[in-house]
Design an enzyme around this catalytic site. Structure first.
Site, mmCIF file in Angstrom:
data_model
loop_
_atom_site.group_PDB
_atom_site.id
_atom_site.type_symbol
_atom_site.label_atom_id
_atom_site.label_comp_id
_atom_site.label_asym_id
_atom_site.label_seq_id
_atom_site.Cartn_x
_atom_site.Cartn_y
_atom_site.Cartn_z
ATOM 1 N N ASP A 274 0.732 -1.309 0.066
ATOM 2 C CA ASP A 274 0.096 -0.064 0.007
ATOM 3 C C ASP A 274 0.944 1.209 0.126
ATOM 4 O OD1 ASP A 274 -1.799 -2.073 0.435
ATOM 5 O OD2 ASP A 274 -3.046 -0.799 1.815
ATOM 6 N N SER B 195 -9.518 0.718 3.909
ATOM 7 C CA SER B 195 -8.782 0.039 3.175
ATOM 8 C C SER B 195 -9.515 -0.015 2.056
ATOM 9 C CB SER B 195 -8.848 -1.441 3.933
ATOM 10 O OG SER B 195 -8.351 -2.262 2.947
#
Length: 560
Positions: A120, A468
């Site tokens: 990420d 997320s």
């Protein structure tokens, strides 16, 4: 060669003695010095194969006439860090990665660079570093995980988080939960849906810094090793032609990436990372610009968690280039942008074919005429808040309900799992923003619990934290200004009515302006949650989530 500063001349005799100590030959010192920035580690499943990728890159660089040298970049596994103090340390690593890469490149005077991220924050962190350093650079990621199989269905990490909610709701038992644990994440690689890691790896192709397949070739495919060798070859071609990141990362290419973002239905975290990358080239990308691009960009893909398809299917359907080719049919991309292939976007995508119109919908038959993300504004979020509208149940696109207010994610989770949240509620999680968290935690645990408990089509969640890429539902994050600086989200009281209208791009607290003014006058700042270490320094320097949570530079005027 810039690296001659660390290799050539009388004054560099001590330097050469240290190169000798490394076993480096004179022949190698005559070649361009190429950094291979590898995020390999043994804690992130998306990174456990990066040692193989790095070795393939080194072979490609050496074959093409360069001298490759590996050094590391850190990476946090957001899944393992989720739901506890560790998540405060996720977003903040993006700047550590950019800064430490800058330090290593400048200290050793590298001539070019290949970046090997996968998850990420190290993808955007290394893109920020590339734009800042401006030496010839190519990206090659570690690739996505293959989907798991549970109960005869393909599945991924988001399904496992939702399984916790199902367990609490009594719809699966111990054996059912264990099956998700055992078979949900079957291989190395970045988790298999269109979550943040895969979103950013795909957008690396769209922005022009990665070769074809960078975002979609599965981690376990041998094609990923071949791609890595080609990346090593290609960085030397860029070096010889002096094509640099700021020739590739431009205002036009960032707008291309924003357009592809809308077509793919990427993670809301891209609304933090694209502005931060843009900031490195002196461009202001206000996240509210997303609505302009969403309005004209059809949503062509419904990958998990928005739909039932996964990254391996996107790869087989033609990948990012096939999506871009579809978008070009509506003249939505600047085809003249230079890329790391040494060719323009138009040259790259002209022969790309959509091999599966169910995975990549044609522009004539999109999932929707507007893009995957929407930015909402109103008296709760004067600077905006972002939602993945392509993953919202139709009945939740417009929602009004009472606020259930929590000053931390932990308190909200207790209430959700304790069955204190009911149909129609709007869960408000605040003091979790960039400053207030500090670190702007992801809220996959609460969103997954809501979905798993069967409330995904009746409960909304808003936060000054973030979500997320695996989150779905009416989940509005990045509410700005955040509570810690006195933003209106800090003024919401239990039971206040909140109205969310995603098609109208609005989010409002249904109380009078006079009431808000009185609450504002009575509001007092909270004591910082953390007062020492890196998080305290981060909190003192970080800007709003609406601006990408970039760090202030002392003495440098901020973009207005």
């Amino acid at each position: 060669m810039r690296s001659d500063n660390a290799k050539k001349g009388l004054q560099q005799a001590p330097h050469r003695s240290l190169w000798n100590a490394l076993g480096v030959t004179k022949e190698e010192l005559d070649k361009p010095l190429v950094a291979v920035v590898s995020s390999w580690n043994e804690i992130v499943p998306g990174h456990m194969n990066l040692d193989k990728i790095a070795e393939a890159v080194k072979l490609g660089v050496a074959e093409a006439g360069g001298f490759p040298v590996i050094f590391p970049a850190i990476a946090v596994c957001d899944g393992i860090a989720m739901g506890h103090t560790g998540m405060k340390y996720s977003l903040v690593t993006r700047d550590l990665i950019a800064d430490s890469t800058e330090a290593m490149i400048m200290a050793h005077q590298f001539d070019a660079m290949v970046c090997i991220p996968n998850c990420d924050k190290n993808v955007p962190g290394l893109l920020m570093a590339a734009a800042r350093l401006n030496i010839p650079t190519v990206f090659v990621s570690g690739g996505p995980m293959l989907p798991g199989h549970v109960g005869g269905k393909r599945t991924s990490l988001s399904s496992i988080f939702e399984a916790v909610g199902k367990y609490e709701a009594g719809t699966i038992d111990d054996a059912g939960l264990e099956e998700f644990e055992e078979y949900g994440c079957p291989t190395c690689g970045s988790c298999s849906g269109m979550y943040t890691a895969n979103s950013m790896n795909c957008l690396t192709e769209a922005i022009g810094m990665g070769l074809r397949g960078n975002g979609t070739i599965p981690a376990v495919y041998s094609a990923r090793i071949r791609l890595a060798k080609h990346a090593g070859n290609q960085v030397m071609e860029l070096y010889r032609k002096n094509i640099r990141p700021r020739d590739i990362i431009t205002e036009a290419s960032i707008k291309n990436a924003l357009t592809v973002d809308m077509a793919l239905g990427c993670s809301t975290n891209t609304m933090l990372h694209l502005p931060a990358i843009a900031h490195e080239i002196g461009m202001e990308l206000d996240m509210r610009m997303a609505n302009e691009y969403s309005a004209k960009t059809p949503n062509l893909c419904h990958l998990a968690p928005a739909g039932p398809t996964y990254m391996d299917e996107l790869n087989e359907a033609g990948g990012v280039y096939a999506v871009m080719n579809e978008l070009s049919k509506k003249n939505l991309l600047d085809l003249s942008c230079m890329t790391a292939t040494g060719k323009t976007v138009g040259e790259n995508i002209k022969n790309a074919v959509d091999m599966n119109p169910e995975v990549i919908r044609p522009v004539t038959n999109p999932y929707s005429e507007s893009g995957g993300l929407a930015v909402l504004s109103g008296n709760i979020a004067p600077e905006g808040g972002v939602v993945k509208q392509s993953a919202v149940a139709p009945e939740m696109l417009v929602h009004e309900g009472p606020a259930r207010v929590f000053d931390s994610e932990d308190d909200a989770i207790k209430a959700i799992l304790g069955k204190e949240i009911h149909e129609g509620d709007v869960v408000v999680i605040r003091y979790e923003g960039p400053k207030g968290g500090p670190g702007m935690r992801e809220m996959l645990n609460p969103t997954s619990a809501i979905a798993g408990m069967g409330l995904g089509s009746s409960v909304a969640l808003i936060t000054d934290g973030r979500f997320s890429g695996a989150s779905r539902g009416a989940s509005i994050g990045h509410i700005s200004p955040e509570a810690a600086v006195g933003g209106p989200i800090a003024l919401i009281e239990e039971g206040d009515q909140i109205k969310i209208d995603i098609p109208a791009k609005s989010i409002n607290l249904l109380v009078s302006d006079e009431t808000l003014e009185k609450r504002k006058a009575a509001w007092k700042p909270r004591e910082p949650k953390i007062t020492n270490g890196y998080l305290a320094r981060y909190a003192s320097m970080v800007t709003s989530g609406s601006r990408g949570a970039v760090l202030k530079v002392p003495g440098k005027p901020e973009l207005s």
